[in-house]
Design an enzyme around this catalytic site. Structure first.
Site, PDB file in Angstrom:
ATOM      1  CG  ASN A   1      -7.919  -3.473  -4.077  1.00  0.00           C
ATOM      2  OD1 ASN A   1      -9.122  -3.392  -4.304  1.00  0.00           O
ATOM      3  ND2 ASN A   1      -7.340  -2.866  -3.036  1.00  0.00           N
TER       4      ASN A   1
ATOM      5  CB  THR B   1     -14.157   1.420   1.130  1.00  0.00           C
ATOM      6  OG1 THR B   1     -13.997   2.277  -0.008  1.00  0.00           O
ATOM      7  CG2 THR B   1     -14.711   0.075   0.697  1.00  0.00           C
TER       8      THR B   1
ATOM      9  CB  ILE C   1     -17.745  -1.233  -1.680  1.00  0.00           C
ATOM     10  CG1 ILE C   1     -17.905  -2.146  -2.907  1.00  0.00           C
ATOM     11  CG2 ILE C   1     -17.515  -2.038  -0.405  1.00  0.00           C
ATOM     12  CD1 ILE C   1     -18.928  -3.231  -2.820  1.00  0.00           C
TER      13      ILE C   1
ATOM     14  CE  LYS D   1     -11.115   1.369 -10.660  1.00  0.00           C
ATOM     15  NZ  LYS D   1     -10.145   0.487  -9.990  1.00  0.00           N
TER      16      LYS D   1
ATOM     17  CE1 TYR E   1     -12.292   4.716  -9.264  1.00  0.00           C
ATOM     18  CE2 TYR E   1     -14.256   4.042 -10.472  1.00  0.00           C
ATOM     19  CZ  TYR E   1     -13.356   3.841  -9.432  1.00  0.00           C
ATOM     20  OH  TYR E   1     -13.525   2.771  -8.585  1.00  0.00           O
TER      21      TYR E   1
ATOM     22  CG  ASP F   1      -2.151   0.860   1.046  1.00  0.00           C
ATOM     23  OD1 ASP F   1      -3.251   0.278   0.932  1.00  0.00           O
ATOM     24  OD2 ASP F   1      -2.027   2.104   1.016  1.00  0.00           O
TER      25      ASP F   1
HETATM   26  P1  NAP Z   1      -9.759   2.513  -0.194  1.00  0.00           P
HETATM   27  O1  NAP Z   1     -10.464   2.079   1.047  1.00  0.00           O
HETATM   28  O2  NAP Z   1      -9.424   3.952  -0.391  1.00  0.00           O
HETATM   29  O3  NAP Z   1      -8.438   1.612  -0.336  1.00  0.00           O
HETATM   30  C1  NAP Z   1      -7.528   1.797  -1.369  1.00  0.00           C
HETATM   31  C2  NAP Z   1      -6.130   1.654  -0.811  1.00  0.00           C
HETATM   32  O4  NAP Z   1      -5.210   1.824  -1.906  1.00  0.00           O
HETATM   33  C3  NAP Z   1      -5.803   2.731   0.214  1.00  0.00           C
HETATM   34  O5  NAP Z   1      -5.073   2.207   1.293  1.00  0.00           O
HETATM   35  C4  NAP Z   1      -4.972   3.691  -0.609  1.00  0.00           C
HETATM   36  O6  NAP Z   1      -4.099   4.480   0.164  1.00  0.00           O
HETATM   37  C5  NAP Z   1      -4.220   2.744  -1.490  1.00  0.00           C
HETATM   38  N1  NAP Z   1      -3.618   3.422  -2.636  1.00  0.00           N
HETATM   39  C6  NAP Z   1      -4.019   4.569  -3.241  1.00  0.00           C
HETATM   40  N2  NAP Z   1      -3.178   4.908  -4.202  1.00  0.00           N
HETATM   41  C7  NAP Z   1      -2.190   3.973  -4.209  1.00  0.00           C
HETATM   42  C8  NAP Z   1      -1.020   3.807  -4.965  1.00  0.00           C
HETATM   43  N3  NAP Z   1      -0.656   4.706  -5.902  1.00  0.00           N
HETATM   44  N4  NAP Z   1      -0.227   2.734  -4.724  1.00  0.00           N
HETATM   45  C9  NAP Z   1      -0.576   1.843  -3.763  1.00  0.00           C
HETATM   46  N5  NAP Z   1      -1.669   1.958  -2.992  1.00  0.00           N
HETATM   47  C10 NAP Z   1      -2.477   3.018  -3.217  1.00  0.00           C
HETATM   48  O7  NAP Z   1     -10.613   2.119  -1.491  1.00  0.00           O
HETATM   49  P2  NAP Z   1     -11.502   0.818  -1.825  1.00  0.00           P
HETATM   50  O8  NAP Z   1     -12.901   1.276  -1.919  1.00  0.00           O
HETATM   51  O9  NAP Z   1     -11.146  -0.315  -0.983  1.00  0.00           O
HETATM   52  O10 NAP Z   1     -11.014   0.597  -3.329  1.00  0.00           O
HETATM   53  C11 NAP Z   1     -10.178  -0.479  -3.703  1.00  0.00           C
HETATM   54  C12 NAP Z   1     -10.337  -0.672  -5.199  1.00  0.00           C
HETATM   55  O11 NAP Z   1     -11.687  -1.003  -5.503  1.00  0.00           O
HETATM   56  C13 NAP Z   1      -9.996   0.558  -6.040  1.00  0.00           C
HETATM   57  O12 NAP Z   1      -9.327   0.158  -7.216  1.00  0.00           O
HETATM   58  C14 NAP Z   1     -11.362   1.117  -6.381  1.00  0.00           C
HETATM   59  O13 NAP Z   1     -11.343   1.870  -7.566  1.00  0.00           O
HETATM   60  C15 NAP Z   1     -12.162  -0.155  -6.528  1.00  0.00           C
HETATM   61  N6  NAP Z   1     -13.598   0.017  -6.376  1.00  0.00           N
HETATM   62  C16 NAP Z   1     -14.106   0.612  -5.259  1.00  0.00           C
HETATM   63  C17 NAP Z   1     -15.481   0.779  -5.178  1.00  0.00           C
HETATM   64  C18 NAP Z   1     -16.121   1.459  -3.990  1.00  0.00           C
HETATM   65  O14 NAP Z   1     -17.293   1.875  -4.110  1.00  0.00           O
HETATM   66  N7  NAP Z   1     -15.456   1.586  -2.847  1.00  0.00           N
HETATM   67  C19 NAP Z   1     -16.316   0.341  -6.219  1.00  0.00           C
HETATM   68  C20 NAP Z   1     -15.740  -0.260  -7.323  1.00  0.00           C
HETATM   69  C21 NAP Z   1     -14.371  -0.415  -7.404  1.00  0.00           C
HETATM   70  P3  NAP Z   1      -4.607   5.966   0.577  1.00  0.00           P
HETATM   71  O15 NAP Z   1      -5.749   5.761   1.504  1.00  0.00           O
HETATM   72  O16 NAP Z   1      -3.393   6.572   1.221  1.00  0.00           O
HETATM   73  O17 NAP Z   1      -5.018   6.634  -0.711  1.00  0.00           O
END
Ligand code: NAP
Length: 248
Positions: A89, A190, A188, A159, A155, A39
């Protein structure tokens, strides 16, 4: 049916310090894998990894840095001797503006993490998996990998790109026992959505026919299935886990 067995498997989860990634780390560890929690936030990675004693280690990586992605893979090999599973991810939400006024910097920032980062990760992971006798890669796309959304052009583009990149990589490496699939979660709750008000989250929930957002664990269940040998005939595919969002 017994749970998938990851007993002798080594995995990397990027963005493993939070949300969906942290749920993937937990499920893979529960089912026996050793997991590198990679991360950009080293404190978050350490916090997640420390819950799993000998089964997980933290690693600080910005996936938009190709050299750091190579070091990430090397760390997994140095720690546990190979690589079999990768969950690419890590992702960011980024600027919210219509395309006509979207900043070039905002575009580059989202594409560099959400699309370049998946390419850099796979580019480093695939040779290591071939060396380990094969593997399974799961790239985190989104429902916005197949449909649009207002004010989220970078975004949505990234994607959609992840889905194409997944198909291309699957074809390139199927004969080497590397499977590559993409997952498309609906919204989701998060930290990614932390800037949204409760009213906005309620509105997003209503956009899902199920009437609620999904959980990170529900996404992780699909990821774990695709990572397992039960999905041996599945490669180059994109699966949504979205409460019916894209069926509308
Ligand atoms: P999250 O809780 O923000 O977790 C993402 C993690 O990735 C965070 O710890 C973040 O660190 C880290 N990160 C950000 N930029 C990075 C980089 N350049 N290199 C390495 N790590 C990095 O988000 P999440 O909702 O779990 O999302 C995870 C994935 O699912 C993403 O690809 C997102 O696009 C996808 N997704 C999410 C949703 C949703 O609704 N939540 C829906 C569809 C897809 P920081 O916190 O410091 O930025």
């Amino acid at each position: 049916m017994s749970e998938p067995d990851f007993e002798s498997k080594v995995a990397i989860v990027t963005g493993g310090g939070s949300g969906i990634g942290a749920a993937c780390v937990q499920l893979l560890v529960e089912r026996g894998a050793k997991v590198l929690v990679a991360d950009v936030d080293p404190v978050a990675a350490e916090k997640v990894a420390s819950q799993f004693l000998e089964s997980a280690r933290p690693f600080a990586v910005d996936v938009s840095d190709s050299q750091r992605c190579e070091l990430m893979v090397q760390r997994a090999i140095d720690t546990w001797g190979g690589l079999h599973i990768a969950v690419n991810n890590a992702g960011i939400g980024g600027e919210q503006n219509p395309i006509g006024s979207y900043s070039v910097e905002g575009w580059r920032s989202v594409l560099s993490v959400n699309l370049d980062g998946v390419f850099y990760s796979m580019r480093a992971e695939i040779p290591a998996m071939i060396e380990s006798g094969g593997g399974s890669i799961i790239n985190m796309s989104s429902i916005l990998g197949s449909v649009g959304f207002p004010a989220a052009g970078a975004y949505v583009s990234a994607k959609h790109g992840v889905v194409g990149l997944t198909r291309a990589a699957a074809l390139d490496h199927a004969a080497q026992s590397i499977r590559v699939n993409a997952v498309g979660p609906g919204f989701i709750d998060t930290p990614l959505l932390s800037q949204l008000s409760p009213e906005m989250k309620a509105g997003l929930s209503r956009m899902h026919p199920r009437g609620q957002m999904g959980s990170s664990r529900e996404v992780a269940e699909l990821v774990a299935f695709l990572a397992s040998d039960r999905a041996a005939n599945i490669t180059g595919s994109y699966y949504t886990v979205d409460g019916g969002y894209t069926a509308q």
